[in-house]
Design an enzyme around this catalytic site. Structure first.
Site, PDB file in Angstrom:
ATOM      1  N   ASP A  45      23.102 -10.185  78.241  1.00 43.54           N
ATOM      2  CA  ASP A  45      23.834  -8.988  78.754  1.00 43.54           C
ATOM      3  C   ASP A  45      24.246  -8.435  77.570  1.00 43.54           C
ATOM      4  O   ASP A  45      25.273  -9.103  76.865  1.00 43.54           O
ATOM      5  CB  ASP A  45      24.883  -9.760  79.747  1.00 43.54           C
ATOM      6  CG  ASP A  45      25.923  -8.649  80.138  1.00 43.54           C
ATOM      7  OD1 ASP A  45      25.872  -7.249  79.704  1.00 43.54           O
ATOM      8  OD2 ASP A  45      26.603  -9.050  81.115  1.00 43.54           O
ATOM      9  N   HIS A  52      40.539  -6.702  92.197  1.00 48.23           N
ATOM     10  CA  HIS A  52      41.109  -6.152  91.211  1.00 48.23           C
ATOM     11  C   HIS A  52      41.223  -4.603  91.231  1.00 48.23           C
ATOM     12  O   HIS A  52      42.014  -3.981  90.694  1.00 48.23           O
ATOM     13  CB  HIS A  52      41.092  -6.913  89.798  1.00 48.23           C
ATOM     14  CG  HIS A  52      39.700  -6.733  89.207  1.00 48.23           C
ATOM     15  ND1 HIS A  52      38.659  -7.577  89.681  1.00 48.23           N
ATOM     16  CD2 HIS A  52      39.399  -6.059  88.365  1.00 48.23           C
ATOM     17  CE1 HIS A  52      37.399  -7.216  89.181  1.00 48.23           C
ATOM     18  NE2 HIS A  52      37.753  -6.285  88.340  1.00 48.23           N
ATOM     19  N   PHE A  90      30.534 -11.751  83.185  1.00 47.65           N
ATOM     20  CA  PHE A  90      31.550 -10.444  83.187  1.00 47.65           C
ATOM     21  C   PHE A  90      31.688 -10.383  84.710  1.00 47.65           C
ATOM     22  O   PHE A  90      30.683 -10.877  85.614  1.00 47.65           O
ATOM     23  CB  PHE A  90      30.885  -9.196  82.558  1.00 47.65           C
ATOM     24  CG  PHE A  90      31.896  -7.966  82.793  1.00 47.65           C
ATOM     25  CD1 PHE A  90      33.199  -8.469  82.278  1.00 47.65           C
ATOM     26  CD2 PHE A  90      31.390  -7.167  83.548  1.00 47.65           C
ATOM     27  CE1 PHE A  90      34.020  -7.057  82.328  1.00 47.65           C
ATOM     28  CE2 PHE A  90      32.518  -5.897  83.816  1.00 47.65           C
ATOM     29  CZ  PHE A  90      33.868  -5.951  83.104  1.00 47.65           C
ATOM     30  N   ASP A  91      32.741  -9.713  85.018  1.00 51.53           N
ATOM     31  CA  ASP A  91      33.004  -9.416  86.722  1.00 51.53           C
ATOM     32  C   ASP A  91      31.973  -9.008  87.515  1.00 51.53           C
ATOM     33  O   ASP A  91      31.340  -9.529  88.659  1.00 51.53           O
ATOM     34  CB  ASP A  91      34.327  -9.045  86.916  1.00 51.53           C
ATOM     35  CG  ASP A  91      34.487  -7.633  86.415  1.00 51.53           C
ATOM     36  OD1 ASP A  91      33.618  -7.034  85.879  1.00 51.53           O
ATOM     37  OD2 ASP A  91      35.679  -6.904  86.710  1.00 51.53           O
ATOM     38  N   ALA A 116      25.519  -5.781  76.183  1.00 57.27           N
ATOM     39  CA  ALA A 116      26.510  -4.429  76.304  1.00 57.27           C
ATOM     40  C   ALA A 116      27.162  -4.113  74.742  1.00 57.27           C
ATOM     41  O   ALA A 116      27.170  -2.927  74.063  1.00 57.27           O
ATOM     42  CB  ALA A 116      27.896  -4.469  77.187  1.00 57.27           C
ATOM     43  N   LYS A 172      29.275   0.645  76.109  1.00 53.45           N
ATOM     44  CA  LYS A 172      29.810   0.125  75.076  1.00 53.45           C
ATOM     45  C   LYS A 172      29.080   0.447  73.721  1.00 53.45           C
ATOM     46  O   LYS A 172      29.306   1.524  73.103  1.00 53.45           O
ATOM     47  CB  LYS A 172      29.822  -1.543  75.380  1.00 53.45           C
ATOM     48  CG  LYS A 172      30.694  -1.837  76.504  1.00 53.45           C
ATOM     49  CD  LYS A 172      30.125  -1.455  77.712  1.00 53.45           C
ATOM     50  CE  LYS A 172      30.977  -2.194  78.690  1.00 53.45           C
ATOM     51  NZ  LYS A 172      30.357  -1.795  80.117  1.00 53.45           N
ATOM     52  N   TYR A 197      11.368  16.538  85.183  1.00 56.43           N
ATOM     53  CA  TYR A 197      11.506  15.229  85.984  1.00 56.43           C
ATOM     54  C   TYR A 197      10.893  13.980  85.363  1.00 56.43           C
ATOM     55  O   TYR A 197      11.393  12.810  85.576  1.00 56.43           O
ATOM     56  CB  TYR A 197      10.756  15.420  87.464  1.00 56.43           C
ATOM     57  CG  TYR A 197      11.196  14.546  88.509  1.00 56.43           C
ATOM     58  CD1 TYR A 197      12.203  14.607  89.218  1.00 56.43           C
ATOM     59  CD2 TYR A 197      10.206  13.379  88.498  1.00 56.43           C
ATOM     60  CE1 TYR A 197      12.532  13.603  90.272  1.00 56.43           C
ATOM     61  CE2 TYR A 197      10.508  12.492  89.487  1.00 56.43           C
ATOM     62  CZ  TYR A 197      11.634  12.482  90.168  1.00 56.43           C
ATOM     63  OH  TYR A 197      11.755  11.455  91.293  1.00 56.43           O
TER      64      TYR A 197
END
Ligand code: F0G
Length: 468
Positions: A215, A450, A124-125, A217, A258, A72
């Site tokens: 961000d 979307h 990004f969305d 990624a 990614k 854990y």
């Protein structure tokens, strides 16, 4: 013939895929409400929906799963993970979480007040949705060079730094808890950001006392483009370029799905001890103890290995080479694409290809449906369907600048033959482009429509397809 990159790996395990019949595809897309997110993956032949969490792991990563320590707290894999993230991303505190949008949620829940602004080279969305969900206002500041689709300016992902400085002056730094840079800039074509632009953005942030977050990624692909295209970096190792990039940021939000080369995972990394403490509180509540953050020990191991593999230069040359190869084949097929091709996807300008379909009838969606009907290929619309927003004053729908279709290539998954197949299907679509029709939305949720909305084709005649 365009340059064909050779895969720097051989295949040890295979997963069968097959093309459903034309009748099955027509029925399948209709039953999915013309929304490719609703099609069963088994009914897809080549899946270019996303490069996120869809790549193939290496033999070392699979071996790494076997040394998972599922304690854990304080598992051995956590220490490997923490050391790897600190090494690459140059931050003092590491907080694991199960994917990128959780990192966004935790960060914005902690630092954002209602009415605050978040400038970004382009959100990004999920980043946009998380900002809005916490009452923030997402502001996109892409660089001017982006407007010329055909220009080969290599860093079209850059922040409009003059625009950023002017924006901070206008609203005041107190209304901006963080500036975000997305590396590479997914929503504008996976375009990279230059080191010079990172440095300039950091200077502006520093001057105004605003932290800069990445961000990150696709940080490794971004670092590769800096090595290839920015003066002074050609001889540097990509690993050290990535470290230098990250050293300019105060914090990192990461989706490891990614460039972490895994199917699930993410993290936040920050330098500020007080902020780390506050982030941890929410992390424990919604993800788990801070040494696993919603991940298995074995996942942490696979990410640690994947992050380093993503910086391998032979791999990066092949990876970006495969995207460029697909881009060139699509150009030859007559598709207008965003140039130069970025790190993880090719973006077709469906607005240009299908001028007879107005933006609010979703030309990108029309092409996306057609890729599936004709070839069992799943792509994704990045245009008015994904990013259309309602002007709060006039109530009118505002479309983004372009109506794009993204063909995102999973890492180490498809061969060049698959890329050639996709281009063959594109050639057929281009031949019949005048027959393609627009779509209207039948049913939609409030956020990220979307993903789940259903649609209908605006015509009595189904577009295009006549034979197998
Ligand atoms: N930031 C960027 C730039 C992304 O591209 C994504 C995801 C996220 C954050 C969120 O990460 O999925 O781990 O929660 N992009 C995927 C895509 C979904 O298809 O481009 P996540």
């Amino acid at each position: 013939m365009p340059n064909k990159p050779i895969e720097p790996f051989r295949i040890k395990v295979t997963e069968p895929i097959s093309l459903p019949s034309l009748e099955e595809r027509i029925k399948g897309i209709e039953e999915a409400g013309y929304n490719v997110f609703r099609i069963r993956s088994e009914d897809i032949f080549v899946d270019l929906l996303t490069d996120s969490g869809t790549g193939a792991m290496s033999q070392n990563q699979w071996a790494g799963l076997m040394i998972g320590d599922e304690a854990y707290a304080c598992s051995r894999n956590w220490f490997h993970f923490e050391a790897t993230v600190k090494h690459i991303f140059q931050k003092r505190f590491v907080l694991p979480c199960h994917q990128g949008r959780v990192a966004e949620n935790i960060l914005f829940s902690t630092i954002l007040k209602k009415g605050d602004y978040i400038p970004n080279n382009t959100h990004f969305d999920t980043t946009r949705a998380n900002t809005m969900h916490k009452g923030g206002i997402a502001v996109d500041l892409p660089c001017r060079e982006l407007d010329d689709e055909e220009s080969d300016f290599p860093f079209k992902g850059n922040m409009d730094t003059a625009g950023l400085a002017a924006f901070i002056n206008k609203v005041g730094p107190d209304k901006i808890p963080v500036v975000v840079m997305t590396l590479t800039n997914n929503s504008v074509g996976g375009q990279p950001v230059s080191m010079a632009n990172i440095v300039e953005t950091k200077k502006i942030c520093e001057r105004n006392g605003i932290p800069l977050f990445f961000d990150a990624a696709r940080f490794a692909e971004n670092a590769w483009f800096i090595k290839m295209n920015e003066t002074g970096f050609g001889k540097r190792a990509v690993e050290s370029i990535a470290q230098e990039m990250c050293a300019h940021a105060d914090g990192i939000m990461m989706s490891a799905k990614k460039d972490g080369l895994v199917n699930m995972g993410g993290f936040l990394a920050v330098n500020d001890e007080d902020l780390a403490g506050r982030l941890k509180e929410l992390l424990i509540m919604i993800e788990g103890f801070p040494t696993y953050g919603g991940l298995n020990g074995r996942d942490l191991e696979a990410i640690s290995i994947g992050l380093m593999e993503s910086l391998n230069e032979e791999y990066l040359a092949y990876r970006t080479g495969q995207i460029a190869y697909l881009g060139e084949l699509l150009r030859q097929a007559g598709c207008p694409i965003i140039m130069p091709t970025g790190g993880h996807a090719v973006f077709i300008d469906a607005g240009k290809l299908l001028p007879h379909i107005p933006a609010l009838q979703f030309p990108g969606q029309s092409m996306t449906v057609e890729f599936y009907r004709r070839g069992g290929i799943r792509t994704v619309e990045i245009g008015s369907l994904m990013f259309g927003s309602v002007d709060p004053e006039t109530g009118e729908t505002i479309s983004p600048k372009r109506e794009l279709v993204r063909l995102a290539v999973p890492r180490r998954m498809y061969t060049n033959t698959h890329m050639e197949y996709v281009a063959d299907v594109a050639t057929e679509i281009v031949k019949d482009k005048d027959k393609l029709r627009g779509y209207k939305i039948v049913d939609e949720p409030d956020f990220l429509r979307h993903f789940t909305c259903t649609m209908q084709e605006i015509t009595e005649n189904p577009a295009g397809v006549v034979s197998e």
